[in-house]
Design a protein around this motif. Sequence first.
Motif, short mmCIF file in Angstrom:
data_model
loop_
_atom_site.label_atom_id
_atom_site.label_comp_id
_atom_site.label_asym_id
_atom_site.label_seq_id
_atom_site.Cartn_x
_atom_site.Cartn_y
_atom_site.Cartn_z
N ARG A 15 12.53 22.24 -90.32
CA ARG A 15 11.89 23.55 -90.34
C ARG A 15 10.58 23.48 -91.13
NH1 ARG A 15 16.73 27.46 -92.25
NH2 ARG A 15 17.13 25.74 -93.71
N ALA A 16 9.69 24.41 -90.88
CA ALA A 16 8.40 24.42 -91.58
C ALA A 16 8.56 25.03 -92.96
CB ALA A 16 7.38 25.22 -90.77
N ILE A 17 7.98 24.38 -93.96
CA ILE A 17 8.04 24.90 -95.33
C ILE A 17 7.38 26.28 -95.38
CG2 ILE A 17 7.18 24.54 -97.68
CD1 ILE A 17 7.51 21.56 -97.25
N ALA A 18 6.28 26.45 -94.68
CA ALA A 18 5.57 27.73 -94.71
C ALA A 18 6.42 28.88 -94.17
CB ALA A 18 4.28 27.61 -93.91
N ASP A 19 7.33 28.58 -93.24
CA ASP A 19 8.20 29.64 -92.69
C ASP A 19 9.27 30.04 -93.69
OD1 ASP A 19 6.74 29.56 -90.37
OD2 ASP A 19 8.18 28.30 -89.28
#
Length: 497
Positions: free
Chosen positions: A249-253
């Motif tokens: 998963r994206a850290i920013a999400d």
Amino acid sequence: MNTSPFASPTGQELLANRYQLKQLIGKGGMGEVFLAEDILLGGTQVAIKFLSQSVLDSSRQKNFTREALLSAALSKISIHIVWVYDYGLSESGKPFYVMEYLSGKSLKKLIPMPSDKFFNLTRQICLGLQCAHQGINIDNKIHPLIHRDIKPANIIVIPDPILGELAKILDFGIAKFINSSSVITTKGFHGTLPYCSPEQLEGGELDSRSDIYSLGVVMFEMLTGKKPWQPETDYFGAWYRVHQFEPPRAIADLAPHLKLPQQLNDLIMTCLAKKPEQRPQNIGEILQVLNKIQQSPQSLPANLQNPAISKLPQTIVKTFSQLVWPANKPIQEIVFPQLINTSNSSVVSLWLMLPQIEITNRSHSTRYNQFIFIAKPHPMLLWVTLLYNREHSPKWLPCYLDMQNPQNLSLVSTLAATEYYFLNFFTLEEPHNCVNILRSNINPVQQQNLQTWIKQSRQLPPTSQAVESKKLLKQQYKDIQSQMLQHLNSQNQISML
């Protein structure tokens, strides 16, 4: 290897005729950890881990002995790896090993964390892994060690006067010993599924890049408080699918408030690559990126802007410029040694507190050092540094190091390996800043002596007679002072080291 009459972790007999177990303090998939007292060392507290599997056949006993020896040797050369100093088998065949008892917190309990703590602890974890991956030299053969179970629960964080917090890695070599006799199945797998590399789940041959994958999961979790994947179940098959096929998963999400530098985001995602060849190929590459991210364009602090200091490596100067006098040390003229971590290495430093005028007077002194070691009744090292010039009286800086103390052994090992150390001068006057740094080289003969004494100290049985050895060395201190002065006075020309 010790054998023991101790048949059960809940029994009352002494383990290996010296360890009195007190209470269970930890339990996991690989075993149980007990707080114990070492009665041969005056009731010193230790932690003893009993592995979950019994070892009754000679082949597995040999494997355990080998891994225990390697992990014990490794713990003596890195401050970021928990000290292991004994091991054995209980009467029922359960392997155990004895390690230093640390009053700290699991990294797991500190997650998530702010970026400054993340950089500090991640760099230390990397230094411990780098030391292991580079290998242990035993009988002129290098033995690289792969951890195989890097996770927050296997990293303990303790208070430290220099670093603020000191990270130490647990359980080196143990996962390999257990996996060596296990079949990778949903029931027989001995790892921690959320942190396992794809090749580990396949049961393939592992190298340091498997630990780098696990480190990527840990770094992701340190920042976000969440893991890179969230499978539908915690069973082996579900974790196998996400590690093998699903992108993280994206850290920013998950944590949009973090505003991570793109380089850091890319580093973590690269560590999580499915194929080993797509990850950083060694820990050194990770340290380089972390260092680059943290490098600041700011100039040096005014108190460290002088020509001599400007010639030192900038990583050293930057690290030393941030040092503060420890709160647990008195504000007076004293000296003590410290092992300090820079962005990509460890160095040894002597910390001195002196009046500003004396620091100025000593700034152009010749540095000269000598070491004396005694093995009995207790291994003890006298480390003497002399600051010498013709205009002022000699300044003597003696340090007595107990060579059965794990931190001292790590410090002296670094001292012998780096061939030099630094002297950090702090002002007696407020605000007690570090205002000067000098470097002192170690004679190659002395360096070889240090390496010999380290090896000798590790082979000696534990004793409790450090005070007696220190008294003996104090008697020799005056002799070594006279010898050092004679050496310097006999030189026709005094030059800076």
